[in-house]
Each structure stands twice: as structure tokens, then as C-alpha cells.
Design a protein around this motif. Structure first.
Motif, mmCIF file in Angstrom:
data_model
loop_
_atom_site.group_PDB
_atom_site.id
_atom_site.type_symbol
_atom_site.label_atom_id
_atom_site.label_comp_id
_atom_site.label_asym_id
_atom_site.label_seq_id
_atom_site.Cartn_x
_atom_site.Cartn_y
_atom_site.Cartn_z
ATOM 1 N N GLY A 1 41.145 32.638 38.401
ATOM 2 C CA GLY A 1 40.254 33.696 37.891
ATOM 3 C C GLY A 1 40.532 33.981 36.431
ATOM 4 N N THR B 1 39.100 33.420 33.727
ATOM 5 C CA THR B 1 38.014 33.844 32.831
ATOM 6 C C THR B 1 37.541 35.256 33.172
ATOM 7 O OG1 THR B 1 36.405 32.858 34.339
ATOM 8 C CG2 THR B 1 37.146 31.482 32.500
ATOM 9 N N GLY B 2 38.145 35.865 34.219
ATOM 10 C CA GLY B 2 37.651 37.163 34.700
ATOM 11 C C GLY B 2 38.362 38.338 34.065
ATOM 12 N N THR B 3 38.011 39.530 34.536
ATOM 13 C CA THR B 3 38.479 40.778 33.922
ATOM 14 C C THR B 3 40.007 40.880 33.948
ATOM 15 O OG1 THR B 3 36.473 41.766 34.805
ATOM 16 C CG2 THR B 3 38.138 43.287 33.980
ATOM 17 N N THR C 1 39.668 27.497 35.881
ATOM 18 C CA THR C 1 38.269 27.919 35.819
ATOM 19 C C THR C 1 37.443 26.767 36.384
ATOM 20 O OG1 THR C 1 36.402 28.357 34.326
ATOM 21 C CG2 THR C 1 38.241 27.131 33.403
ATOM 22 N N ARG C 2 36.239 27.080 36.856
ATOM 23 C CA ARG C 2 35.370 25.981 37.301
ATOM 24 C C ARG C 2 34.773 25.257 36.096
ATOM 25 N NH1 ARG C 2 31.692 29.626 40.897
ATOM 26 N NH2 ARG C 2 32.265 30.926 39.103
ATOM 27 N N ARG D 1 34.846 27.277 29.200
ATOM 28 C CA ARG D 1 34.910 28.737 29.065
ATOM 29 C C ARG D 1 36.263 29.204 28.543
ATOM 30 N NH1 ARG D 1 33.069 32.061 34.001
ATOM 31 N NH2 ARG D 1 33.065 33.648 32.382
ATOM 32 N N ASP E 1 38.193 24.420 41.804
ATOM 33 C CA ASP E 1 37.219 25.243 42.527
ATOM 34 C C ASP E 1 37.777 25.509 43.916
ATOM 35 O OD1 ASP E 1 34.974 26.178 44.003
ATOM 36 O OD2 ASP E 1 33.602 25.063 42.694
ATOM 37 N N PHE E 2 37.794 26.784 44.330
ATOM 38 C CA PHE E 2 38.297 27.119 45.667
ATOM 39 C C PHE E 2 37.518 26.390 46.764
ATOM 40 C CE2 PHE E 2 39.369 31.233 43.412
ATOM 41 C CZ PHE E 2 40.724 30.951 43.312
ATOM 42 N N THR F 1 40.318 35.803 43.772
ATOM 43 C CA THR F 1 39.083 35.202 44.270
ATOM 44 C C THR F 1 37.925 36.151 43.971
ATOM 45 O OG1 THR F 1 39.838 36.002 46.430
ATOM 46 C CG2 THR F 1 39.985 33.655 46.039
ATOM 47 N N LEU G 1 45.531 39.276 44.124
ATOM 48 C CA LEU G 1 44.725 40.465 43.805
ATOM 49 C C LEU G 1 43.856 40.777 45.024
ATOM 50 C CD1 LEU G 1 44.056 42.512 41.587
ATOM 51 C CD2 LEU G 1 42.125 41.089 40.981
ATOM 52 N N SER G 2 44.109 41.918 45.632
ATOM 53 C CA SER G 2 43.396 42.337 46.837
ATOM 54 C C SER G 2 42.518 43.540 46.460
ATOM 55 C CB SER G 2 44.464 42.660 47.893
ATOM 56 O OG SER G 2 43.901 43.001 49.111
ATOM 57 N N HIS H 1 39.717 40.863 51.877
ATOM 58 C CA HIS H 1 41.050 40.435 51.439
ATOM 59 C C HIS H 1 42.085 40.415 52.572
ATOM 60 C CE1 HIS H 1 40.077 40.196 47.190
ATOM 61 N NE2 HIS H 1 39.386 41.324 47.309
ATOM 62 N N SER I 1 42.280 50.173 43.082
ATOM 63 C CA SER I 1 41.074 50.965 43.304
ATOM 64 C C SER I 1 39.970 50.403 42.402
ATOM 65 C CB SER I 1 41.369 52.430 42.980
ATOM 66 O OG SER I 1 40.244 53.223 43.277
ATOM 67 N N PHE J 1 37.732 49.446 39.375
ATOM 68 C CA PHE J 1 38.136 49.198 37.983
ATOM 69 C C PHE J 1 37.373 50.104 37.015
ATOM 70 C CE2 PHE J 1 38.986 44.363 38.857
ATOM 71 C CZ PHE J 1 40.098 44.694 39.612
ATOM 72 N N ASN K 1 34.213 48.664 35.471
ATOM 73 C CA ASN K 1 32.900 48.662 36.132
ATOM 74 C C ASN K 1 31.909 49.517 35.340
ATOM 75 O OD1 ASN K 1 34.073 47.132 38.127
ATOM 76 N ND2 ASN K 1 34.203 48.782 39.636
#
Ligand SMILES: NC(=O)c1ccc[n+]([C@@H]2O[C@H](COP(=O)([O-])OP(=O)(O)OC[C@H]3O[C@@H](n4cnc5c(N)ncnc54)[C@H](OP(=O)(O)O)[C@@H]3O)[C@@H](O)[C@H]2O)c1
Length: 296
Positions: free
Chosen positions: A6, A8-10, A30-31, A35, A49-50, A70, A98-99, A118, A138, A140, A143
Motif C-alpha cells: 500500500g 502509494t496510499g495515505t 504497488t501494482r 506511481r 498484486d494481492f 489492503t 493495518l486493520s 480485517h 479509527s 482517518f 477523509n
């Protein structure tokens, strides 16, 4: 070597940045490797890729720790299990997953929270023989970026959760805790519930943004069924829409009004409040004229 999924994510992007700052050898997943073309050259970027287990096998070669992230959706259990299996077979020592808040004990809300996506991954980790830490954040603070277009256009912020409050957490705090869990053994075998320092509702967050941007911003109540139709029409996956709608109802009813001390305990300083996130990201909510004025 630590593998960051993950990336490339937050949260993943921040985990990568913090680990690089600690001089840890890194591999980022990353896929689409393009990126991550701007990340430091000493980070090894791999396309994986998962959904393609053979790419995970290659990604974990020579890796000691995995940050497992994920993307939200009904596919989380399958993706988690694929990565955990690759880690186990590939000789990885530790996985930090990360759950989401609610965790495994959240069995009484009919599968309405992301925590249910999760739970199978958390259970698999606990029985895997690997060292592990589960991070259950909790909602983010980031968001709120979904409101940027409305705020820039001077429109009210859509509110699906009424005056229901949550322990909104800064994703930078989540990333810092992940790094501590990856680099030390103190948090092995633990599930940490990561929240901000106080409970805030959407109107509270909007009032804080309004103060930070020095301009009035209002909210508009969105009936949940109308929100469902809008989200489906925008092409979101139905499993994501369902959890968003049911989860909003739960928050509205006070079902996610949870604040913990876990961020403070791990980092030795209080969690960042939403106001700090808003101050640090105020540029994202300015329209072009305001941005130009701020630059002068
Ligand atoms: N948002 C919240 O308020 C919140 C609260 C609590 C928990 N969480 C949890 O946080 C996690 C991240 O959610 P987010 O919304 O912040 O997303 P995100 O991390 O910003 O983006 C998702 C990441 O997953 C990667 N990804 C997607 N499909 C993939 C696949 N098939 N194989 C490999 N990588 C894949 C994407 O990378 P590429 O596109 O580069 O491949 C991207 O980096 C979720 O598990 C969610 O349940 C979120």
C-alpha cells in the motif's frame, strides 16, 4: 529489509517516508511502479498484486518485516490471507497489519464495520507463528479531503453521521505507530486501537476547518438511502457502499465513540488532534484565488 505494501496510499506512503528516514533497507509494493517513480532511489520498488500470489512470493524474498495494508472492500480477507501466506512461506519474521477500529471483538453489529473485513487477517496472523501487531485505527482525519471540492465551491459539507462522534485519528500518527511496531518487539502480539485525543463529529470537524480557513462552512444532512444511491451511481463497489452506509448509521447512533491512549503510549506524546491535521492541510481546501493570495 522491510516490505511496505500500500506504499502509494495515505498511510503506506508515510510509513515508507519514515522508515527511509531511519535508514532502513526498503522495498515498496504497488501494482503500478510508475506511481512510485519519485521515491528515493535507494527504495526498491516492486510491482506486485494481492490477486497474483506469485508476485507476492517474489516481493517477500529476503524480507524480515512486512507492513500489510489492503485496500478497503470485501476482498480484504482474501488479500490479507494471500500476503500472510507468502510471508510465512517466505521466512518473514514479522507482519504489522493495518486493520480498523472495532477489531475481532466487534461481532454484534451485523458485519457493518470495516473491522469485519480485517478480522480474518488478524485471526490468521495470530495463528501464523509469525510475530505480528494489528493496528486498529479509527476514522482517518484525511477523509476530510473528500469535502475539499464542496468547501472550495462554497457549498455545504455533506454529513451522513449526524452528531455521532468518533476518535478521528491523524494518519501520520498511524504511520508513526506502524514504524515503532515494525522496528521494535515491544508491541508484538498486540492489537492497538489508534484514535485521536478526543471525540469529534462531522459538524465539530467542519467548525474546526471553518476556524482554520477563517471562513464560514456549513453542513447538510444527507439521508443514508440517498447517500447509498449516490455512491452506487459514482461506481463505488457495492460492498464498500454497504459498509459506508451501515457504518454511518452506527456512528450516528454513537457506536464508534471510542478514544484510547494507545498512540500516546507508543509514541510517548499525545495523538495529534483534528485541528492540527486541518492546519497542516489547509492548502487542500483553498480555492485557486486563495492559494494565489497565500503564495504572495
Ligand atoms: N480511511 C479510513 O478512515 C480508515 C480507517 C480505519 C482503517 N482503514 C483501513 O486502512 C486501509 C487503507 O485504506 P485507505 O482508504 O487509506 O486506502 P489507501 O491506503 O490510501 O489506498 C489503498 C492502497 O492499496 C493498494 N492496493 C489496492 N489494491 C491492491 C492490490 N490488488 N494489490 C496490491 N496493492 C493494492 C494501492 O496501491 P496501488 O494502487 O499503487 O497498487 C494503495 O496504495 C484499509 O484497509 C482500510 O480498511 C481506513
Amino acid at each position: 529489509m522491510i516490505l511496505v505494501t500500500g506504499a502509494t496510499g495515505t498511510v503506506g506512503r508515510e510509513v515508507l517516508r519514515l522508515l527511509a528516514g531511519r535508514g532502513v533497507p526498503l522495498r515498496a509494493v504497488t501494482r503500478d511502479p510508475a506511481r512510485l517513480s519519485s521515491v528515493k532511489t535507494d527504495v526498491e520498488v516492486v510491482g506486485a498484486d494481492f490477486e497474483a500470489p506469485e508476485t507476492l512470493r517474489d516481493a517477500v524474498a529476503g524480507v524480515e518485516g512486512v507492513f500489510l495494508l489492503t485496500a478497503p472492500g470485501a476482498w480484504v480477507p482474501e488479500h490479507d490471507l494471500a500476503m500472510i501466506n507468502a510471508a510465512r512461506v517466505g521466512g518473514v519474521r514479522k507482519v504489522v497489519k493495518l486493520s480498523a477500529v472495532g477489531g475481532r471483538s466487534s461481532t454484534d453489529d451485523g458485519g457493518t464495520m470495516p473491522a469485519h473485513w480485517h478480522a480474518p487477517g488478524e485471526q490468521a496472523l495470530a495463528g501464523s507463528g509469525l510475530a505480528w501487531t494489528a493496528l486498529r485505527p479509527s476514522s482517518f482525519a484525511s477523509n476530510a479531503l473528500r469535502w475539499a471540492d464542496a468547501i472550495q465551491a462554497g457549498q455545504p459539507v455533506p454529513n451522513m453521521t449526524g452528531t455521532g462522534t468518533q476518535g478521528v485519528v491523524d494518519p501520520r500518527d498511524v504511520a508513526e505507530v506502524a514504524v515503532e511496531a515494525l522496528l521494535g518487539a515491544e508491541h508484538d502480539g498486540m492489537a492497538l486501537t489508534l484514535t485521536g485525543p478526543d471525540l469529534v463529529s462531522v459538524p465539530d470537524q467542519v467548525a474546526l476547518l471553518s476556524e482554520v480557513l477563517a471562513r464560514p462552512i456549513s453542513t447538510v444532512e444527507i439521508p443514508l438511502e440517498a447517500a447509498r444511491m449516490q455512491m452506487l451511481a459514482s461506481g463505488l463497489d457495492p460492498s464498500v457502499v454497504d459498509v459506508a452506509v451501515r457504518g454511518s448509521q452506527l456512528v450516528r447512533d454513537g457506536g464508534n465513540a471510542v478514544v484510547t491512549n494507545d498512540v500516546h503510549r507508543v509514541l510517548g506524546r499525545p495523538a495529534r488532534p483534528f485541528r492540527t491535521w486541518a492546519l497542516d492541510h489547509r492548502g487542500a481546501f483553498l480555492d485557486t484565488e486563495e492559494t494565489a493570495r497565500a503564495a504572495r
